[in-house]
Design an enzyme around this catalytic site. Structure first.
Site, PDB file in Angstrom:
ATOM      1  N   TYR A   1       3.650  -5.924 -13.261  1.00  0.00           N
ATOM      2  CA  TYR A   1       3.444  -7.373 -13.400  1.00  0.00           C
ATOM      3  C   TYR A   1       1.997  -7.596 -13.796  1.00  0.00           C
ATOM      4  O   TYR A   1       1.088  -7.047 -13.182  1.00  0.00           O
ATOM      5  CB  TYR A   1       3.751  -8.067 -12.068  1.00  0.00           C
ATOM      6  CG  TYR A   1       3.435  -9.550 -12.043  1.00  0.00           C
ATOM      7  CD1 TYR A   1       4.233 -10.456 -12.721  1.00  0.00           C
ATOM      8  CD2 TYR A   1       2.346 -10.036 -11.329  1.00  0.00           C
ATOM      9  CE1 TYR A   1       3.949 -11.818 -12.689  1.00  0.00           C
ATOM     10  CE2 TYR A   1       2.055 -11.389 -11.286  1.00  0.00           C
ATOM     11  CZ  TYR A   1       2.861 -12.280 -11.974  1.00  0.00           C
ATOM     12  OH  TYR A   1       2.570 -13.627 -11.936  1.00  0.00           O
TER      13      TYR A   1
ATOM     14  N   ASP B   1      -4.569  -2.605 -16.109  1.00  0.00           N
ATOM     15  CA  ASP B   1      -4.554  -3.786 -15.263  1.00  0.00           C
ATOM     16  C   ASP B   1      -4.872  -3.321 -13.840  1.00  0.00           C
ATOM     17  O   ASP B   1      -3.997  -2.814 -13.138  1.00  0.00           O
ATOM     18  CB  ASP B   1      -3.181  -4.466 -15.344  1.00  0.00           C
ATOM     19  CG  ASP B   1      -3.089  -5.666 -14.415  1.00  0.00           C
ATOM     20  OD1 ASP B   1      -4.000  -5.854 -13.576  1.00  0.00           O
ATOM     21  OD2 ASP B   1      -2.093  -6.409 -14.512  1.00  0.00           O
TER      22      ASP B   1
ATOM     23  N   LYS C   1      -8.719 -10.119  -7.579  1.00  0.00           N
ATOM     24  CA  LYS C   1      -8.547  -9.915  -6.131  1.00  0.00           C
ATOM     25  C   LYS C   1      -9.832  -9.489  -5.417  1.00  0.00           C
ATOM     26  O   LYS C   1     -10.621 -10.337  -5.027  1.00  0.00           O
ATOM     27  CB  LYS C   1      -7.401  -8.936  -5.887  1.00  0.00           C
ATOM     28  CG  LYS C   1      -6.103  -9.474  -6.535  1.00  0.00           C
ATOM     29  CD  LYS C   1      -4.862  -8.925  -5.944  1.00  0.00           C
ATOM     30  CE  LYS C   1      -3.624  -9.321  -6.694  1.00  0.00           C
ATOM     31  NZ  LYS C   1      -2.993 -10.551  -6.231  1.00  0.00           N
TER      32      LYS C   1
HETATM   33  N1  HOZ Z   1       1.184 -12.200  -7.224  1.00  0.00           N
HETATM   34  C1  HOZ Z   1       1.472 -11.950  -5.821  1.00  0.00           C
HETATM   35  C2  HOZ Z   1       2.655 -11.082  -5.708  1.00  0.00           C
HETATM   36  N2  HOZ Z   1       2.500  -9.813  -6.298  1.00  0.00           N
HETATM   37  C3  HOZ Z   1       1.681 -13.212  -5.049  1.00  0.00           C
HETATM   38  C4  HOZ Z   1       0.452 -14.011  -4.938  1.00  0.00           C
HETATM   39  C5  HOZ Z   1       0.530 -15.122  -3.906  1.00  0.00           C
HETATM   40  O1  HOZ Z   1       1.576 -15.636  -3.613  1.00  0.00           O
HETATM   41  O2  HOZ Z   1      -0.527 -15.466  -3.390  1.00  0.00           O
END
Ligand code: HOZ
Length: 427
Positions: A144, A239, A267
């Site tokens: 993703y 990524d 992050k």
């Molecule tokens: N993109 C996150 C899952 N792989 C979720 C991010 C969120 O809900 O804070």
């Protein structure tokens, strides 16, 4: 019977927000039940609206690597906020952050700060296309890379068929240039380059995948990506939004010794506030506006408060032994859970890479998306809820990696394993 405040809040939230949440996985759709509404977090814990404490294994999905509300990070944010929240003009702190990232990540000579991982990968992709003058991109099933249109794609019907949108609202035309291949499959990527080598702008990959649970890219696979991109003049994008500064200082590229052309970060580099980045060689990055022709911009890019949180976090993770401690905790958790499941006769295993871990209701860790999907998701859901009752919050979906922080000490990990022993015995 007392009514849970989480239930009340969830009902209320759904009236004004789609599904009651601002990011889908938070809605617990995959595991069922009521999402916990969080009121505060500290160290390895957070508390929900009913006052229940949980050992938190999502850490804001990665950023909380030094633990929640670390006093130094909080102080840096408070100090920065008193000097102004946002300027829309450059600051010295942004230069310091760029210098720090360039120093720590082997392949990055220049970096652009943005506000989210989606922005970072989307911009890296545009840069790759702009730099090569090619349209086609390659991604891997289960990786993703945020929700940019050309990345919301699943595999087409055959190995070399271009993808299908995974979201309504994404025109077929936008994904017709995206080829989706099997993760960790060297043969497939070789075939793709044989067929389309001079049309491929870039290959984008999570070198340690964290969005189909935790799946490690094999050295052969990542090495083949590097070799094929170089040979065919395509850009290799790592990524590392999730695994950067998470599996080790310098990210997966330092750990595996492979130099991508572009890297997306997020992050951890924001320490809990919205900072992300993409970077690469000076030559490639000079194609970005205002120097070059590839456009990208953002009002909150390099926001001073967010950069203060990120920079303080980047300093804290460079303390001696930081990553050894993190990796030790994640490994202790993975091994402890695996042993507890074995004792109870439950088919389960766990794995870790640096401060990331994966929980699998299968006999061996998966190597790709199809293997991950073959795990027992019903059992995971049961496990998830029972652990939640025990005060342990794992990611609310079987498709997500978990995260430990430097505050997850032996006592916290052992408490988790003790809870899991009770739970496995009931599965
Ligand atoms: N993109 C996150 C899952 N792989 C979720 C991010 C969120 O809900 O804070």
């Amino acid at each position: 019977m007392t009514i849970s405040k989480n239930d009340t809040l969830f009902e209320r939230a759904q009236k004004t927000t789609p599904g009651g949440v601002n990011s889908p996985v938070r809605a617990f759709r995959s595991v069922g039940g009521t999402p916990r509404f969080i009121t505060r977090a500290e160290g390895p814990y957070f508390w929900d609206a009913d006052g229940k404490r949980y050992i938190d294994y999502i850490g804001s999905w990665g950023p909380a690597i030094v633990g929640h509300a670390h006093p130094q990070v909080v102080k840096a944010v408070q100090d920065a906020a008193t000097r102004g929240l946002s300027f829309g003009a450059p600051t010295e702190a942004e230069i310091e952050m760029a210098e720090e990232i360039c120093r720590l990540v082997p392949s990055i000579e220049q970096v652009r700060l943005v506000s989210s991982g989606t922005e970072a990968t989307m911009s890296a992709l545009r840069l790759a296309r702009g730099a090569t003058g090619r349209d086609k991109i390659v991604k891997f099933e289960g990786c993703y890379h945020g929700h940019a249109d050309s990345l919301l794609v699943k595999a087409g019907s055959g190995l070399l068929t271009f993808g299908n949108p995974t979201s309504a609202g994404v025109p077929e035309d936008f994904v017709k240039h995206t080829l989706v291949l099997d993760y960790n499959n060297v043969e497939a990527i070789r075939t793709a380059f044989e067929e389309y080598g001079d049309e491929i702008a870039c290959v984008i990959v999570e070198p340690v995948a964290g969005n189909m649970n935790l799946i490690k890219g094999t050295p052969e696979f990542l090495g083949a990506l590097r070799e094929l991109c170089t040979r065919h003049g395509a850009i290799l994008i790592f990524d590392e939004v999730m695994c950067g500064f998470r599996v080790g200082l310098g990210g997966a590229q330092a750990r595996y010794g492979i130099k991508p052309d572009l890297t997306a970060l997020g992050k951890v580099i924001g320490g809990g506030l919205p900072v992300a980045a993409f970077g690469g060689s000076r030559e490639l990055m000079s194609k970005m506006s205002p120097v070059g022709a590839v456009y990208q911009a953002g009002t909150l890019s390099g926001n001073p408060v967010a950069v203060a949180a990120g920079m303080t976090t980047l300093k804290l993770i460079q303390q001696p032994g930081f990553y050894d401690g993190l990796a030790r905790s994640a490994r202790r958790l993975a091994d402890g859970l695996t042993a507890a499941a074995k004792e109870a006769g439950v088919t389960f295993c766990a794995d870790a890479e640096g401060g990331m871990f994966g929980l699998y209701f299968s006999a061996t860790p998966p190597n790709n998306y199809a293997e991950m999907m073959a795990g027992d998701r019903d059992k995971f859901n049961l496990f998830f809820h029972k652990m939640l009752d025990e005060g342990v919050y794992f990611a609310p979906a079987a498709f997500e990696a978990g995260f430990v922080s430097a505050q997850h000490d032996d006592a916290v990990i052992d408490a988790t394993i003790a809870a899991a022993k009770k739970v496995f015995a009931t599965l």
